[in-house]
Motif scaffolding. Structure first.
Motif, PDB file in Angstrom:
ATOM      1  N   ILE A   1      -6.681  10.614  -2.105  1.00  0.00           N
ATOM      2  CA  ILE A   1      -6.049  10.762  -0.788  1.00  0.00           C
ATOM      3  C   ILE A   1      -6.265  12.174  -0.254  1.00  0.00           C
ATOM      4  CG2 ILE A   1      -3.841  10.794   0.451  1.00  0.00           C
ATOM      5  CD1 ILE A   1      -2.877   8.600  -1.451  1.00  0.00           C
ATOM      6  N   ALA A   2      -6.089  13.163  -1.140  1.00  0.00           N
ATOM      7  CA  ALA A   2      -6.273  14.554  -0.731  1.00  0.00           C
ATOM      8  C   ALA A   2      -7.699  14.796  -0.236  1.00  0.00           C
ATOM      9  CB  ALA A   2      -5.951  15.484  -1.904  1.00  0.00           C
TER      10      ALA A   2
ATOM     11  N   ARG B   1       1.990   7.851   8.609  1.00  0.00           N
ATOM     12  CA  ARG B   1       1.538   6.454   8.624  1.00  0.00           C
ATOM     13  C   ARG B   1       0.198   6.309   7.899  1.00  0.00           C
ATOM     14  NH1 ARG B   1      -1.851   3.177  10.167  1.00  0.00           N
ATOM     15  NH2 ARG B   1      -3.091   4.895  10.961  1.00  0.00           N
ATOM     16  N   GLU B   2      -0.702   7.250   8.120  1.00  0.00           N
ATOM     17  CA  GLU B   2      -2.003   7.228   7.455  1.00  0.00           C
ATOM     18  C   GLU B   2      -1.835   7.355   5.944  1.00  0.00           C
ATOM     19  OE1 GLU B   2      -6.356   9.394   8.033  1.00  0.00           O
ATOM     20  OE2 GLU B   2      -4.515  10.515   8.521  1.00  0.00           O
ATOM     21  N   LEU B   3      -0.919   8.221   5.518  1.00  0.00           N
ATOM     22  CA  LEU B   3      -0.656   8.377   4.091  1.00  0.00           C
ATOM     23  C   LEU B   3      -0.073   7.098   3.501  1.00  0.00           C
ATOM     24  CD1 LEU B   3      -0.471  10.057   1.531  1.00  0.00           C
ATOM     25  CD2 LEU B   3       1.712  10.985   2.372  1.00  0.00           C
ATOM     26  N   LEU B   4       0.855   6.482   4.213  1.00  0.00           N
ATOM     27  CA  LEU B   4       1.439   5.218   3.751  1.00  0.00           C
ATOM     28  C   LEU B   4       0.366   4.156   3.537  1.00  0.00           C
ATOM     29  CD1 LEU B   4       4.730   4.603   5.772  1.00  0.00           C
ATOM     30  CD2 LEU B   4       4.463   4.654   3.284  1.00  0.00           C
ATOM     31  N   GLU B   5      -0.555   4.091   4.475  1.00  0.00           N
ATOM     32  CA  GLU B   5      -1.632   3.102   4.372  1.00  0.00           C
ATOM     33  C   GLU B   5      -2.473   3.329   3.119  1.00  0.00           C
ATOM     34  OE1 GLU B   5      -5.267   1.309   7.143  1.00  0.00           O
ATOM     35  OE2 GLU B   5      -3.919   2.879   7.919  1.00  0.00           O
ATOM     36  N   MET B   6      -2.772   4.582   2.800  1.00  0.00           N
ATOM     37  CA  MET B   6      -3.567   4.878   1.616  1.00  0.00           C
ATOM     38  C   MET B   6      -2.804   4.599   0.333  1.00  0.00           C
ATOM     39  SD  MET B   6      -5.583   8.369   2.707  1.00  0.00           S
ATOM     40  CE  MET B   6      -6.650   8.403   4.158  1.00  0.00           C
ATOM     41  N   ILE B   7      -1.504   4.915   0.342  1.00  0.00           N
ATOM     42  CA  ILE B   7      -0.681   4.604  -0.828  1.00  0.00           C
ATOM     43  C   ILE B   7      -0.627   3.091  -1.032  1.00  0.00           C
ATOM     44  CG2 ILE B   7       1.669   4.667  -1.748  1.00  0.00           C
ATOM     45  CD1 ILE B   7       2.012   7.374  -0.337  1.00  0.00           C
ATOM     46  N   GLY B   8      -0.447   2.359   0.067  1.00  0.00           N
ATOM     47  CA  GLY B   8      -0.408   0.903  -0.014  1.00  0.00           C
ATOM     48  C   GLY B   8      -1.715   0.316  -0.513  1.00  0.00           C
TER      49      GLY B   8
ATOM     50  N   SER C   1      -1.068  18.962  -3.683  1.00  0.00           N
ATOM     51  CA  SER C   1       0.342  19.343  -3.472  1.00  0.00           C
ATOM     52  C   SER C   1       0.792  19.021  -2.054  1.00  0.00           C
ATOM     53  CB  SER C   1       0.534  20.828  -3.771  1.00  0.00           C
ATOM     54  OG  SER C   1      -0.259  21.628  -2.908  1.00  0.00           O
ATOM     55  N   ALA C   2      -0.122  19.146  -1.075  1.00  0.00           N
ATOM     56  CA  ALA C   2       0.217  18.797   0.305  1.00  0.00           C
ATOM     57  C   ALA C   2       0.458  17.305   0.441  1.00  0.00           C
ATOM     58  CB  ALA C   2      -0.900  19.243   1.243  1.00  0.00           C
ATOM     59  N   VAL C   3      -0.348  16.496  -0.259  1.00  0.00           N
ATOM     60  CA  VAL C   3      -0.157  15.048  -0.250  1.00  0.00           C
ATOM     61  C   VAL C   3       1.213  14.698  -0.806  1.00  0.00           C
ATOM     62  CG1 VAL C   3      -0.914  12.874  -1.295  1.00  0.00           C
ATOM     63  CG2 VAL C   3      -2.605  14.470  -0.383  1.00  0.00           C
ATOM     64  N   ARG C   4       1.566  15.342  -1.931  1.00  0.00           N
ATOM     65  CA  ARG C   4       2.853  15.041  -2.566  1.00  0.00           C
ATOM     66  C   ARG C   4       4.024  15.509  -1.700  1.00  0.00           C
ATOM     67  NH1 ARG C   4       0.729  16.630  -8.648  1.00  0.00           N
ATOM     68  NH2 ARG C   4      -0.483  14.704  -8.945  1.00  0.00           N
ATOM     69  N   GLN C   5       3.834  16.609  -0.977  1.00  0.00           N
ATOM     70  CA  GLN C   5       4.882  17.082  -0.084  1.00  0.00           C
ATOM     71  C   GLN C   5       5.100  16.091   1.052  1.00  0.00           C
ATOM     72  OE1 GLN C   5       7.002  19.763  -0.382  1.00  0.00           O
ATOM     73  NE2 GLN C   5       7.989  18.696   1.335  1.00  0.00           N
ATOM     74  N   ARG C   6       3.997  15.572   1.614  1.00  0.00           N
ATOM     75  CA  ARG C   6       4.107  14.571   2.682  1.00  0.00           C
ATOM     76  C   ARG C   6       4.791  13.313   2.154  1.00  0.00           C
ATOM     77  NH1 ARG C   6      -1.743  14.618   5.867  1.00  0.00           N
ATOM     78  NH2 ARG C   6      -1.795  16.873   6.304  1.00  0.00           N
ATOM     79  N   MET C   7       4.455  12.951   0.921  1.00  0.00           N
ATOM     80  CA  MET C   7       5.062  11.772   0.313  1.00  0.00           C
ATOM     81  C   MET C   7       6.567  11.969   0.160  1.00  0.00           C
ATOM     82  SD  MET C   7       4.038   9.930  -3.294  1.00  0.00           S
ATOM     83  CE  MET C   7       2.317  10.301  -2.958  1.00  0.00           C
TER      84      MET C   7
ATOM     85  N   THR D   1      12.911   7.868   4.858  1.00  0.00           N
ATOM     86  CA  THR D   1      13.157   6.430   4.778  1.00  0.00           C
ATOM     87  C   THR D   1      14.257   6.042   3.800  1.00  0.00           C
ATOM     88  OG1 THR D   1      11.437   6.182   3.080  1.00  0.00           O
ATOM     89  CG2 THR D   1      10.761   5.921   5.391  1.00  0.00           C
ATOM     90  N   GLY D   2      14.641   6.980   2.915  1.00  0.00           N
ATOM     91  CA  GLY D   2      15.646   6.652   1.918  1.00  0.00           C
ATOM     92  C   GLY D   2      15.094   5.868   0.741  1.00  0.00           C
ATOM     93  N   LEU D   3      13.778   5.792   0.625  1.00  0.00           N
ATOM     94  CA  LEU D   3      13.152   5.099  -0.502  1.00  0.00           C
ATOM     95  C   LEU D   3      13.129   6.019  -1.722  1.00  0.00           C
ATOM     96  CD1 LEU D   3      10.232   3.321   1.395  1.00  0.00           C
ATOM     97  CD2 LEU D   3      12.463   2.397   0.763  1.00  0.00           C
ATOM     98  N   ASN D   4      12.752   5.429  -2.882  1.00  0.00           N
ATOM     99  CA  ASN D   4      12.921   6.176  -4.122  1.00  0.00           C
ATOM    100  C   ASN D   4      11.642   6.673  -4.770  1.00  0.00           C
ATOM    101  OD1 ASN D   4      15.793   5.830  -4.176  1.00  0.00           O
ATOM    102  ND2 ASN D   4      15.472   3.713  -4.832  1.00  0.00           N
ATOM    103  N   ASN D   5      10.539   5.939  -4.602  1.00  0.00           N
ATOM    104  CA  ASN D   5       9.348   6.306  -5.355  1.00  0.00           C
ATOM    105  C   ASN D   5       8.080   5.778  -4.686  1.00  0.00           C
ATOM    106  OD1 ASN D   5       9.226   3.473  -6.114  1.00  0.00           O
ATOM    107  ND2 ASN D   5      10.834   3.947  -7.594  1.00  0.00           N
ATOM    108  N   ARG D   6       6.963   6.028  -5.337  1.00  0.00           N
ATOM    109  CA  ARG D   6       5.665   5.637  -4.798  1.00  0.00           C
ATOM    110  C   ARG D   6       5.548   4.117  -4.657  1.00  0.00           C
ATOM    111  NH1 ARG D   6       0.974   8.721  -5.403  1.00  0.00           N
ATOM    112  NH2 ARG D   6      -0.914   7.639  -4.716  1.00  0.00           N
ATOM    113  N   ALA D   7       6.103   3.395  -5.624  1.00  0.00           N
ATOM    114  CA  ALA D   7       6.043   1.926  -5.565  1.00  0.00           C
ATOM    115  C   ALA D   7       6.767   1.409  -4.324  1.00  0.00           C
ATOM    116  CB  ALA D   7       6.652   1.316  -6.828  1.00  0.00           C
ATOM    117  N   ASP D   8       7.886   2.035  -3.983  1.00  0.00           N
ATOM    118  CA  ASP D   8       8.619   1.656  -2.777  1.00  0.00           C
ATOM    119  C   ASP D   8       7.765   1.892  -1.530  1.00  0.00           C
ATOM    120  OD1 ASP D   8      10.819   0.903  -4.199  1.00  0.00           O
ATOM    121  OD2 ASP D   8      12.022   2.675  -3.732  1.00  0.00           O
ATOM    122  N   LEU D   9       7.041   3.006  -1.512  1.00  0.00           N
ATOM    123  CA  LEU D   9       6.194   3.317  -0.361  1.00  0.00           C
ATOM    124  C   LEU D   9       5.060   2.305  -0.231  1.00  0.00           C
ATOM    125  CD1 LEU D   9       5.944   7.220  -0.576  1.00  0.00           C
ATOM    126  CD2 LEU D   9       7.378   5.844   0.940  1.00  0.00           C
TER     127      LEU D   9
END
Length: 272
Positions: free
Chosen positions: A196-197, A181-188, A205-211, A218-226
């Motif tokens: 973010i790292a 959830r914290e990562l989603l907020e930062m991406i948003g 690489s840990a950030v990208r793994q969490r992403m 969630t079945g989403l496709n990319n960073r824009a979706d997040l």
């Protein structure tokens, strides 16, 4: 309406909507929503106040399914209509297979109802809430005449509250962890992986793994979706409604011409 304002979940909103239906002797309540009203096949969810599993056999046939009131009316119109076997003579021609569905519904006590189409535009969705009961055409018309505005208001306001709670519940419904959830907020918020790292004290690489884990969950496709998801569930504000620096700019429209002479201007701090 007061009770709706104090709800804390979509389940509480649904209970209030069904409660109104039962009070008016319309205990069979259906709530259908599609995530794209241009394509009725993309059904988001179906919720009913009764065991509707008997419909599964009928709905397995797409030629029968597409003749439902949701597909034929609510996807294209916003006008409430009377529905059910009792009103079949007032509706468009339907195939015999769909007529049999209405006959079976009537046998189960769903003879007539009142269906209210609804809309949400971000993302665009088509929905409908239908209140039904075991009533003759004459009795159902009397209910609509007496309580139609109440049912319409309950459906409209209930839908708005339900959608707000349903979106906010996405995090719990999909078991998004606190770190995710914290990562989603930062991406948003538009932060890049490196920033973010640094804030999380982990590697890029840990950030990208969490992403990737969130995308898989969630079945989403990319960073824009997040980023869009973060806004939809309320982790970040809508850019069209977030506070701006300085005096707000207001669009003033006057007159009734289709090409109105609207103009933007700074709001006077003294205005109310």
């Amino acid at each position: 309406m007061v009770d709706l304002e104090s709800t804390n979940s979509s389940a509480e909103v649904w209970a209030l909507i069904v409660g109104v239906g039962r009070t008016l002797n319309l205990p069979f309540v259906d709530f259908i929503s599609a995530d794209n009203y241009a394509d009725w096949r993309r059904t988001l969810f179906v919720r009913t106040s009764y065991d509707s599993s008997w419909l599964n056999a009928y709905n397995s046939d797409p030629e029968v399914l597409k003749w439902s009131y949701f597909r034929t009316h609510a996807v294209n119109h916003l006008t409430p209509i009377a529905v059910g076997l009792e009103f079949i003579d007032e509706y468009m021609h339907i195939p015999q297979a769909r007529y049999q569905v209405l006959e079976e519904a009537a046998r189960r006590g769903i003879r007539a109802g009142f269906s209210i189409p609804l809309r949400a535009h971000a993302p665009p969705q088509a929905s409908v809430i239908t209140f039904s009961g075991d009533h003759s055409k004459r009795d159902m018309k009397r209910i609509i005449q007496t309580h139609g505005w109440v049912l319409n208001t309950v459906a409209t306001m209930g839908f708005q509250h339900y959608q707000a709670h349903f979106a906010a519940e996405f995090i719990d419904r999909n078991r998004i962890s606190e770190k995710q959830r914290e990562l989603l907020e930062m991406i948003g918020a538009g932060l890049q992986d490196k920033v973010i790292a640094e804030r999380l004290g982990v590697t890029v690489s840990a950030v990208r793994q969490r992403m990737n884990n969130i995308l898989a969950k969630t079945g989403l496709n990319n960073r824009a979706d997040l980023a869009a998801l973060a806004m939809s569930v309320g982790l970040v504000p809508d850019p069209l409604s977030r506070e701006r620096q300085g005096e707000p700019i207001v669009l003033v429209e006057m007159g009734v011409s289709p090409q109105g002479k609207g103009r933007f201007r700074r709001r006077d701090p003294e205005e109310t």
